[in-house]
Design an enzyme around this catalytic site. Structure first.
Site, PDB file in Angstrom:
ATOM      1  N   SER A  78       0.830  -1.197   0.000  1.00  0.00           N
ATOM      2  CA  SER A  78       0.000   0.000   0.000  1.00  0.00           C
ATOM      3  C   SER A  78       0.871   1.257   0.000  1.00  0.00           C
ATOM      4  O   SER A  78       1.666   1.465  -0.900  1.00  0.00           O
ATOM      5  CB  SER A  78      -0.956  -0.031   1.184  1.00  0.00           C
ATOM      6  OG  SER A  78      -1.917   0.988   1.063  1.00  0.00           O
ATOM      7  N   ASP A  89      -6.206   1.953  -3.160  1.00  0.00           N
ATOM      8  CA  ASP A  89      -7.398   1.590  -2.377  1.00  0.00           C
ATOM      9  C   ASP A  89      -7.830   2.725  -1.452  1.00  0.00           C
ATOM     10  O   ASP A  89      -8.869   2.649  -0.812  1.00  0.00           O
ATOM     11  CB  ASP A  89      -7.221   0.266  -1.616  1.00  0.00           C
ATOM     12  CG  ASP A  89      -6.146   0.299  -0.544  1.00  0.00           C
ATOM     13  OD1 ASP A  89      -5.374   1.284  -0.493  1.00  0.00           O
ATOM     14  OD2 ASP A  89      -6.074  -0.660   0.248  1.00  0.00           O
ATOM     15  N   ARG A  90      -7.032   3.806  -1.375  1.00  0.00           N
ATOM     16  CA  ARG A  90      -7.419   4.972  -0.572  1.00  0.00           C
ATOM     17  C   ARG A  90      -7.472   6.208  -1.455  1.00  0.00           C
ATOM     18  O   ARG A  90      -6.883   6.232  -2.535  1.00  0.00           O
ATOM     19  CB  ARG A  90      -6.400   5.223   0.542  1.00  0.00           C
ATOM     20  CG  ARG A  90      -6.369   4.133   1.576  1.00  0.00           C
ATOM     21  CD  ARG A  90      -5.156   4.323   2.483  1.00  0.00           C
ATOM     22  NE  ARG A  90      -4.887   3.099   3.192  1.00  0.00           N
ATOM     23  CZ  ARG A  90      -4.953   2.959   4.506  1.00  0.00           C
ATOM     24  NH1 ARG A  90      -5.248   3.992   5.252  1.00  0.00           N
ATOM     25  NH2 ARG A  90      -4.712   1.810   5.074  1.00  0.00           N
ATOM     26  N   GLU A 141     -13.653   4.540   6.687  1.00  0.00           N
ATOM     27  CA  GLU A 141     -12.822   4.700   7.881  1.00  0.00           C
ATOM     28  C   GLU A 141     -12.017   5.987   7.729  1.00  0.00           C
ATOM     29  O   GLU A 141     -11.726   6.423   6.616  1.00  0.00           O
ATOM     30  CB  GLU A 141     -11.907   3.495   8.101  1.00  0.00           C
ATOM     31  CG  GLU A 141     -10.880   3.277   7.028  1.00  0.00           C
ATOM     32  CD  GLU A 141      -9.975   2.072   7.297  1.00  0.00           C
ATOM     33  OE1 GLU A 141     -10.205   1.338   8.257  1.00  0.00           O
ATOM     34  OE2 GLU A 141      -9.040   1.890   6.504  1.00  0.00           O
TER      35      GLU A 141
END
Length: 607
Positions: free
Chosen positions: A165, A321-322, A419
């Site tokens: 990541s 993914d963010r 989140e």
């Protein structure tokens, strides 16, 4: 087999045994030579770093630096991990050989040890194919959310994503998804860990990754999944206009996928930051490839936006993914929205869009949004006023993904989950955070607001006025010593020397305490916490009489003690500046009385 912990072997003898085994098994000349060199030099300190302890396989899989030894990510540890995972899956799924698994990878590479995400993915595929198990191996880099999407879409048994990541460039990771399309939760991590220990010796064909190229068991899902993901994404389209955007993929995998997502939405594709759009495992233009770190990562994006007169910047982390979003204010300053602020905006937008398509109020009772316990409670406030359901889960998308799947299987609609660590699940066809869909849906929201002459900042304010201000502040202290961390939390559980939690923090009175390490919650009639507890990680939440909530917790992947604080005001026009001031005072009190950085020698977050 490696000597079990506490098997009576001395440290040096255990080290000798581990390195001797390594020399027998490692067929990667670079890592093999590196270990031989350390042994020849008698460099015990470095050997201990490489062989001190096997990487622990947790619910997030593995994450560590690339390099030689059992403590690092390398060809041999990937083979060992995959052999264990393979054996565990064989026990869990009788149809594994019919269904198979999916594997993908990001663009990370570590030339000095010969490791790269692509190579690790090929070795993992070799392990499964050598056992007669079909593998859907992407032929090129993809965003992480493509793996859970493929598991669900093709109804496979599991998925593996090789990525670290937004970690520093020397790291890599091994992330695992279950057949429900969500990340694994306990006890699978324990079962996989045990299976790894039982399958350490490489199988006969483990190193021969050329065998997969001619195997009928190898499938390349790249073209079909690329098509199907964007087709599914199109179903989320609500409306569009022509607003200008800048996008950065921070030297990661996101560029082409975000371009495709905009095309699927009939939006003008964003201008890409040229220096950062192509994958580069060196991440040359940033200190940390993490858009959560704010403006430093976005300097080049702001410059391009100023040049092209774009008002909005969209930034993905390297595995896409963010998502971080920034907007140019009328003052000329750039505002980077926090994860909680973007969560409020996306939650509002996805509910507004859903409501427009579902005029029937009775559908509300089967409609849900989720967020993690350390994220803002803004969705709870919106849900209370609008009549849909809000649920809180433990920290991490593994919990939200698994809970969303349960709800969907019960016929419920899950509109959104988020989140605060800039992770958003805007489309339930991916049961994990997805920065590609979040980017295009954020662009769609900004485009819709532009038709009403509203900015994202103005809409955020409108949400807070309607549902109540939710002001948040989060940060962390760095601590490399597990014992110190334990002491700090034990001190909070025995604050007065008589096994009692604190009753106040400075001048702020505490009204409730929940400890998810021990399972204590004094707001429940039986004093037992409702959410699952975990003895292996520290997490205590304090609720204050002034409407404040603060959680202190350890990080699963970094040497940090994190805190998350929030002040929630009721709807109506509160004074946000006064709330900010009060929250800052509360945070200062928590740092001073609960963290005690001088006493525990903690390093504050660097600005």
């Amino acid at each position: 087999m490696a000597a079990p912990e506490g098997s009576g072997l001395g440290e040096d003898a255990r080290l000798d045994q581990e390195t001797a085994q390594w020399l027998r098994w490692d067929k990667n000349s670079l890592t093999l030579e590196a270990v031989k060199r350390l042994i020849a030099e008698g460099n015990k300190e470095e050997l201990r770093k490489c062989f001190g302890a096997r990487m622990e396989f947790g619910t997030a899989g593995l994450r560590a630096a690339m390099g030689p030894g059992i403590s690092r990510m390398n060809d041999l540890t990937i083979i060992q991990t995959t052999q264990g995972f393979c054996r565990y899956l064989e026990k869990q799924f009788s149809d594994l050989k019919q269904k198979g698994i999916v594997i993908s990878f990001d663009a990370r590479a570590h030339p000095s040890s010969g490791g790269s995400s692509r190579r690790f993915a090929r070795l993992a595929a070799t392990t499964f194919i050598s056992q007669g198990i079909p593998v859907y191996l992407f032929s090129d880099i993809t965003p992480t959310p493509f793996v859970p999407f493929t598991v669900s879409h093709l109804k496979l048994c599991a998925g593996i994503m090789i990525t670290a990541s937004h970690n520093p460039k020397q790291d890599n990771g091994y992330k695992v998804y279950w057949d429900n399309g969500a990340q694994i939760i306990s006890p699978h991590d324990k079962g996989i860990s045990q299976a790894i220990e039982e399958n350490l010796e490489p199988w006969p064909q483990a190193w021969d990754d050329s065998l997969i190229d001619s195997s009928p068991l190898l499938h390349n899902p790249s073209a079909s999944i690329n098509n199907d993901y964007f087709e599914d994404l199109k179903k989320s389209v609500n409306r569009e206009t022509k607003v200008k955007f800048v996008h950065t993929s921070v030297h990661g995998v996101g560029h082409s996928f975000v371009q495709s997502a905009f095309k699927a939405f009939d939006l003008v594709p964003p201008e890409a930051v040229p220096e950062q759009k192509d994958p580069d495992p060196e991440f040359p233009t940033v200190k940390y490839p993490n858009p959560e770190e704010g403006k430093g990562v976005l300097t080049l994006s702001f410059a391009l936006a100023d040049k092209t007169k774009a008002r909005i910047v969209l930034a993905n982390d390297p595995d896409a993914d963010r998502l971080a979003v920034a907007e140019k204010q009328d003052s000329g300053e750039w505002r980077v929205f926090s994860g909680n602020e973007l969560g409020a905006l996306l939650g509002w937008w996805l509910f507004t869009s859903w409501k427009e398509k579902n005029q029937d109020r009775s559908a509300l009772k089967d409609t849900y949004m989720l967020s993690s316990t350390v994220s803002s409670k803004i969705l709870r406030a919106i849900a209370l006023k609008e009549g849909f359901h809000f649920e809180e889960t433990l920290t991490g998308f593994k919990w939200m993904g698994n809970r969303a799947k349960q709800l969907i299987d019960q016929g419920k609609t899950v509109l959104f989950a988020f989140e605060e660590a800039i992770g958003y699940m805007c489309c339930p066809f991916v049961l994990d955070k997805d920065g590609v869909s979040a980017a295009v849906i954020s662009a769609e929201l900004a485009s819709f607001l532009a038709t009403k002459n509203l900015s994202l900042s103005q809409q955020l304010k409108a949400i807070y006025v309607e549902y109540g201000y939710h002001i948040t502040k989060a940060s962390y202290f760095i601590c490399h010593d597990q014992e110190t961390i334990k002491k700090l939390f034990e001190n909070l559980r025995n604050y007065d020397g008589k096994n009692n939690y604190p009753k106040a923090c400075g001048k702020f009175e505490i009204s409730a305490i929940r400890d998810l390490t021990t399972g204590y919650d004094d707001s429940q009639p039986d004093k037992k916490a409702v959410l699952p507890t975990s003895k292996s990680s520290q997490m205590i939440t304090f609720t204050f009489a002034n409407g404040g909530v603060a959680t202190m917790r350890t990080s699963g992947t970094e040497p940090k003690i994190k805190y998350y604080a929030e002040l929630c005001a009721p709807p109506g026009n509160s004074d946000p500046e006064q709330l900010k001031k009060e929250l800052n005072e509360l945070v200062s009190a928590i740092e001073e009385h609960f963290f005690q950085p001088q006493k525990y020698n903690l390093q504050p977050k660097a600005d």
